[in-house]
Design an enzyme around this catalytic site. Structure first.
Site, PDB file in Angstrom:
ATOM      1  N   GLN A  61       0.822  -1.213   0.000  1.00 14.25           N
ATOM      2  CA  GLN A  61       0.000   0.000   0.000  1.00 14.25           C
ATOM      3  C   GLN A  61       0.850   1.255   0.000  1.00 14.25           C
ATOM      4  O   GLN A  61       2.003   1.242   0.403  1.00 14.25           O
ATOM      5  CB  GLN A  61      -0.956   0.003   1.193  1.00 14.25           C
ATOM      6  CG  GLN A  61      -0.268   0.075   2.504  1.00 14.25           C
ATOM      7  CD  GLN A  61      -0.633   1.254   3.373  1.00 14.25           C
ATOM      8  OE1 GLN A  61      -0.599   1.135   4.561  1.00 14.25           O
ATOM      9  NE2 GLN A  61      -0.938   2.402   2.821  1.00 14.25           N
ATOM     10  N   CYS A  62       0.243   2.340  -0.475  1.00 14.57           N
ATOM     11  CA  CYS A  62       0.868   3.664  -0.442  1.00 14.57           C
ATOM     12  C   CYS A  62      -0.241   4.682  -0.214  1.00 14.57           C
ATOM     13  O   CYS A  62      -1.265   4.377   0.385  1.00 14.57           O
ATOM     14  CB  CYS A  62       1.652   3.933  -1.727  1.00 14.57           C
ATOM     15  SG  CYS A  62       0.624   4.049  -3.204  1.00 14.57           S
ATOM     16  N   ARG A  63      -0.059   5.881  -0.705  1.00 20.87           N
ATOM     17  CA  ARG A  63      -1.074   6.928  -0.515  1.00 20.87           C
ATOM     18  C   ARG A  63      -2.270   6.703  -1.431  1.00 20.87           C
ATOM     19  O   ARG A  63      -3.413   6.773  -0.998  1.00 20.87           O
ATOM     20  CB  ARG A  63      -0.441   8.305  -0.766  1.00 20.87           C
ATOM     21  CG  ARG A  63      -1.405   9.459  -0.563  1.00 20.87           C
ATOM     22  CD  ARG A  63      -0.665  10.800  -0.624  1.00 20.87           C
ATOM     23  NE  ARG A  63      -1.584  11.892  -0.361  1.00 20.87           N
ATOM     24  CZ  ARG A  63      -2.152  12.627  -1.306  1.00 20.87           C
ATOM     25  NH1 ARG A  63      -1.913  12.376  -2.584  1.00 20.87           N
ATOM     26  NH2 ARG A  63      -2.971  13.614  -0.987  1.00 20.87           N
TER      27      ARG A  63
END
Length: 104
Positions: A61-63
């Site tokens: 996951q990231c932003r």
């Protein structure tokens, strides 16, 4: 590329499924808000690939889902076949799961 939605991730967390969550944002972003994943910034993902499980599902996951998609592609080139991208990233988590979460 396999993707999971934030609702699917929440369901996995609620069921205590066995998986690893990797957050590829920068440490300053991780400090603002996180989902308790292991923080390995995208720039170091291949160098630190030994921290990533190969024998259970791994969600990256990231932003917003863009950097995590890059991480999935880089790791798949290293032979990983157990990865999924978190669709929409932590922004989708705030939108659909936890409106109180601080994001920038």
């Amino acid at each position: 590329m396999k993707e999971v939605t934030v609702q699917e991730l929440k369901d996995m967390l609620d069921r205590n499924d066995e998986f690893q969550l990797i957050d590829v944002r920068e440490p300053f972003e991780y400090e603002v808000s996180n989902l308790n994943g292991v923080n390995i910034p995208l720039a170091g993902i291949v160098i630190e690939a030994d921290k990533i499980d190969r024998d259970k599902p791994v969600i990256i996951q990231c932003r917003s889902g863009k950097r995590s998609a890059q991480a999935v592609m880089l790791l798949e080139q290293q032979g990983f076949d157990n990865l999924a991208n978190l669709k929409g990233g932590i922004l989708a988590w705030k939108e659909e799961i936890d409106p109180e979460l601080d994001v920038y």
